[in-house]
Structures are given as structure tokens and as C-alpha cells.
Motif scaffolding. Sequence first.
Motif, mmCIF file in Angstrom:
data_model
loop_
_atom_site.group_PDB
_atom_site.id
_atom_site.type_symbol
_atom_site.label_atom_id
_atom_site.label_comp_id
_atom_site.label_asym_id
_atom_site.label_seq_id
_atom_site.Cartn_x
_atom_site.Cartn_y
_atom_site.Cartn_z
ATOM 1 N N ILE A 22 39.762 27.666 41.764
ATOM 2 C CA ILE A 22 40.372 28.752 42.543
ATOM 3 C C ILE A 22 40.045 28.550 44.014
ATOM 4 O O ILE A 22 40.907 28.722 44.889
ATOM 5 C CB ILE A 22 39.902 30.133 42.049
ATOM 6 C CG1 ILE A 22 40.422 30.395 40.632
ATOM 7 C CG2 ILE A 22 40.351 31.243 43.007
ATOM 8 C CD1 ILE A 22 39.845 31.640 39.984
ATOM 9 N N GLN A 26 42.407 28.216 47.333
ATOM 10 C CA GLN A 26 42.223 29.063 48.513
ATOM 11 C C GLN A 26 42.043 28.233 49.777
ATOM 12 O O GLN A 26 42.376 28.682 50.872
ATOM 13 C CB GLN A 26 41.027 30.003 48.315
ATOM 14 C CG GLN A 26 41.295 31.064 47.280
ATOM 15 C CD GLN A 26 40.059 31.870 46.903
ATOM 16 O OE1 GLN A 26 38.928 31.400 46.985
ATOM 17 N NE2 GLN A 26 40.295 33.102 46.465
ATOM 18 N N THR A 41 48.205 34.257 39.797
ATOM 19 C CA THR A 41 47.769 35.521 40.393
ATOM 20 C C THR A 41 48.456 36.628 39.618
ATOM 21 O O THR A 41 49.689 36.685 39.559
ATOM 22 C CB THR A 41 48.115 35.591 41.894
ATOM 23 O OG1 THR A 41 47.512 34.474 42.553
ATOM 24 C CG2 THR A 41 47.589 36.877 42.513
ATOM 25 N N HIS A 42 47.658 37.475 38.982
ATOM 26 C CA HIS A 42 48.172 38.519 38.093
ATOM 27 C C HIS A 42 47.456 39.829 38.403
ATOM 28 O O HIS A 42 46.514 39.859 39.192
ATOM 29 C CB HIS A 42 47.972 38.103 36.639
ATOM 30 C CG HIS A 42 46.557 37.722 36.327
ATOM 31 N ND1 HIS A 42 45.985 36.537 36.773
ATOM 32 C CD2 HIS A 42 45.586 38.345 35.637
ATOM 33 C CE1 HIS A 42 44.738 36.473 36.356
ATOM 34 N NE2 HIS A 42 44.467 37.561 35.667
ATOM 35 N N PRO A 50 44.713 42.583 42.112
ATOM 36 C CA PRO A 50 45.078 41.179 41.882
ATOM 37 C C PRO A 50 43.886 40.372 41.353
ATOM 38 O O PRO A 50 42.759 40.541 41.819
ATOM 39 C CB PRO A 50 45.492 40.676 43.263
ATOM 40 C CG PRO A 50 45.789 41.890 44.060
ATOM 41 C CD PRO A 50 44.910 42.978 43.506
ATOM 42 N N ARG A 51 44.160 39.533 40.387
ATOM 43 C CA ARG A 51 43.161 38.643 39.790
ATOM 44 C C ARG A 51 43.734 37.229 39.811
ATOM 45 O O ARG A 51 44.940 37.038 39.817
ATOM 46 C CB ARG A 51 42.847 39.051 38.349
ATOM 47 C CG ARG A 51 42.317 40.462 38.217
ATOM 48 C CD ARG A 51 40.952 40.561 38.817
ATOM 49 N NE ARG A 51 40.406 41.905 38.663
ATOM 50 C CZ ARG A 51 39.601 42.459 39.528
ATOM 51 N NH1 ARG A 51 39.244 41.820 40.616
ATOM 52 N NH2 ARG A 51 39.139 43.670 39.320
ATOM 53 N N LYS A 52 42.840 36.236 39.766
ATOM 54 C CA LYS A 52 43.275 34.838 39.831
ATOM 55 C C LYS A 52 42.624 34.022 38.727
ATOM 56 O O LYS A 52 41.474 34.258 38.356
ATOM 57 C CB LYS A 52 42.918 34.235 41.185
ATOM 58 C CG LYS A 52 43.651 34.891 42.351
ATOM 59 C CD LYS A 52 43.303 34.222 43.659
ATOM 60 C CE LYS A 52 43.947 34.912 44.839
ATOM 61 N NZ LYS A 52 45.376 34.866 44.866
ATOM 62 N N TRP A 79 42.989 36.708 31.610
ATOM 63 C CA TRP A 79 44.281 36.466 32.249
ATOM 64 C C TRP A 79 45.425 36.700 31.260
ATOM 65 O O TRP A 79 46.464 37.238 31.634
ATOM 66 C CB TRP A 79 44.361 35.080 32.907
ATOM 67 C CG TRP A 79 44.407 33.895 31.980
ATOM 68 C CD1 TRP A 79 43.366 33.106 31.603
ATOM 69 C CD2 TRP A 79 45.566 33.345 31.330
ATOM 70 N NE1 TRP A 79 43.801 32.105 30.758
ATOM 71 C CE2 TRP A 79 45.140 32.225 30.581
ATOM 72 C CE3 TRP A 79 46.916 33.685 31.316
ATOM 73 C CZ2 TRP A 79 46.022 31.451 29.830
ATOM 74 C CZ3 TRP A 79 47.790 32.913 30.559
ATOM 75 C CH2 TRP A 79 47.336 31.810 29.831
ATOM 76 N N THR A 97 54.506 28.417 45.894
ATOM 77 C CA THR A 97 54.199 29.707 45.277
ATOM 78 C C THR A 97 55.490 30.302 44.746
ATOM 79 O O THR A 97 56.484 30.376 45.468
ATOM 80 C CB THR A 97 53.542 30.654 46.301
ATOM 81 O OG1 THR A 97 52.350 30.031 46.774
ATOM 82 C CG2 THR A 97 53.204 31.990 45.670
#
Length: 159
Positions: A22, A26, A41-42, A50-52, A79, A97
Motif C-alpha cells: 500500500i 502511495q 480502495t473501498h 475509505p480502506r485500502k 476487504w 485509477t
Amino acid sequence: MDVIKTPQPPTGLSRLLWRLPIRLYQMRLGFLFGHRMMLLTHIGRISGKPRKAVIEVVEHDPVRGVYIAASGFGARSDWYRNLMAHPKATIEVAGRTLPVTASTFTPQEGADLMARYAMRHPKAARRLCRIMGFAVDGGESDFRAVGERIPFVRLVRRA
């Protein structure tokens, strides 16, 4: 095929190592993974934040804009559970993206997917099965049995 033990999602130092990719995304270095990995990304099902997660691309159909991933820690992977609660997400793959919508596969479709994956990437398939807690001898029937037991996710590009 024997089930050795259902693996638990990583914790502690192991979790930090699993989440290291991750950081690479970034730092704008995600392109190094090409089309084999993607940054998902959810939205968290409980937090709404937001979570990754970086997950492997099992298959990719560039014409239809479809990416397929497997949840190696099963249906209890965060996830995966988050996508089932909030199917709209974004992925970053090969430096791009994309907005996507998630859906699941039937166990039979999962068997077909895992068999195809094992044909294309035999060493990676055996390693993945071992991580997930399955002992396989490398035969197609073993990989099909694994594919019936793990959840696969279809991520389709939204317009």
C-alpha cells in the motif's frame, strides 16, 4: 486436496509486511506491480471510511474492463466483507485509477477461474493454495476444488 488449516488474516508485524505494498502505491510506485496487483480502495462496512488493500489480479479482461481477484483469507477477509456491503470502489492498476463495481462468482465459476489461473501461473497457484491452507498436488481437480471454496470477486469498470 487436503485442507491443512484455514489461515487467519495477518496481525502484528506480519500485517505490516502484508500492507507494505500500500505504501508503494502511495509513493506512486504502484506501476511496478504492472497488471498482477491492484490497490483496492473501498468503504469500511462499519466505519464508513475509505480502506485500502493490495490484492492480486487473477484475471483481467481489458476489452470489458473487468478485473478478478480472490479472497485468500476467505469470506471473513475485511476487504471482501466491505465490498459485499459497499460494492462501489476504485482500483489502481498499472498506473491507472478506475471506478469499479464488485460482484461475486458462483462456486463453479470459482473452480473454473482457479483452474485457469493454475494453468497460467502454476508456481504462484501452488504457493497461493499453501498460504490459504490447502495442500494441492498440482492436478487440475485440486485447483478446481480450491476454487469452489474461496470467494472470487469481479470488479467491473464503471462508466
